[in-house]
Design a protein around this motif. Structure first.
Motif, short mmCIF file in Angstrom:
data_model
loop_
_atom_site.label_atom_id
_atom_site.label_comp_id
_atom_site.label_asym_id
_atom_site.label_seq_id
_atom_site.Cartn_x
_atom_site.Cartn_y
_atom_site.Cartn_z
N CYS A 117 0.85 -1.18 0.00
CA CYS A 117 0.00 0.00 0.00
C CYS A 117 0.89 1.24 0.00
O CYS A 117 1.85 1.32 0.77
N GLY B 163 0.13 4.07 1.01
CA GLY B 163 -0.20 4.94 2.14
C GLY B 163 0.45 4.46 3.43
O GLY B 163 0.83 5.26 4.27
N CYS B 164 0.55 3.13 3.60
CA CYS B 164 1.03 2.59 4.88
C CYS B 164 2.14 1.55 4.74
O CYS B 164 2.66 1.08 5.76
N CYS C 57 -4.62 0.50 0.40
CA CYS C 57 -5.33 -0.61 1.05
C CYS C 57 -6.67 -0.15 1.63
O CYS C 57 -6.94 1.05 1.79
N CYS D 239 -6.43 2.01 4.83
CA CYS D 239 -6.08 3.42 4.54
C CYS D 239 -7.27 4.16 3.93
O CYS D 239 -7.53 5.31 4.27
ZN LIG Z 1 -2.59 1.23 3.61
#
Ligand SMILES: [Zn+2]
Length: 227
Positions: free
Chosen positions: A14, A16-17, A29, A32
């Motif tokens: 992901c 984002g994370c 994901c 997120c």
């Molecule tokens: Zn994520």
């Protein structure tokens, strides 16, 4: 099957994370997607993004999609988009946001999407404008034309991320942008797009340049707003 084997060796994470994505997840994901703070500004025409331009330039509609917090998911996404070549983030955010924007009447009045341009020199270094995929995604999902040939930057300004607020305002005076247009560009409603709305001075300068075109109207959409 082949895709699954590939994922074994090059697992997708992901953006984002950094956690592994499941096979049914794409770029960001599910967790997120739920945690990203949405502004919901498209539901309120007198929102805080719109108010940034009060008394500066006439704006028909303004909205940002998500809030940008330091060390948050959105900061990570913007960083990956801007500096790590992950242009697919713009595509995903554009698809996602266009579903929201379709609910507002204002979008139907827009003729063209115009990105805040990068200077040619910076474009050469980075290889892409970080708002391009977001803009093209909005354009295809909202049936609008994407036009990167009208607005351009007239002088190079160094990357602003490490500068303080005062200096940033100073750099973004309205001599930095200009327009090149012909008769088919008059009387149009332009949707100006950018990555993160902070002071709004860059967008204000872009808006002023676009408003030199007779009959021009301006709306503004950004991926994120610092909060
Ligand atoms: Zn994520």
């Amino acid at each position: 099957m082949f895709k699954n084997i590939l994922n074994l060796f090059y697992p997708k994470v992901c953006l984002g994370c950094n956690f592994l994505l499941l096979s049914n997840e794409n770029v960001i994901c599910t967790r997120c997607r739920h945690e990203i703070p949405l502004t919901l500004q498209h539901l309120n025409t007198q929102n805080e993004a719109f108010k940034k331009f009060y008394g500066k330039i006439p704006v028909e509609f303004a909205a940002t999609f998500v809030y940008f917090h330091k060390k948050g998911i959105v900061q990570q996404l913007i960083h990956n988009l801007k500096y790590k070549g992950h242009q697919e983030i713009g595509t995903v955010l554009g698809e996602w946001y266009s579903n929201d924007l379709k609910q507002t009447l204002h979008v139907q009045e827009i003729d063209e999407i115009i990105p805040v341009p990068l200077h040619k020199r910076k474009l050469k270094i980075r290889g892409y404008n970080q708002v391009t995929t977001f803009g093209k995604s909005l354009a295809s999902n909202l049936n609008l034309r994407y036009n990167e040939n009208i607005l351009f930057r007239t002088k190079y300004s160094k990357t602003q991320t490490k500068k303080n607020l005062l200096h940033r305002i100073d750099v973004n005076n309205d001599t930095v942008f200009d327009v090149e247009y012909n008769s088919k560009d008059i009387n149009k409603h332009f949707l100006l797009i950018d990555d993160v709305l902070t002071t709004g001075s860059t967008l204000e300068a872009c808006g002023k340049a676009l408003l030199k075109i007779p009959g021009a109207k301006i709306s503004i959409v950004c991926m994120a707003m610092s909060h």
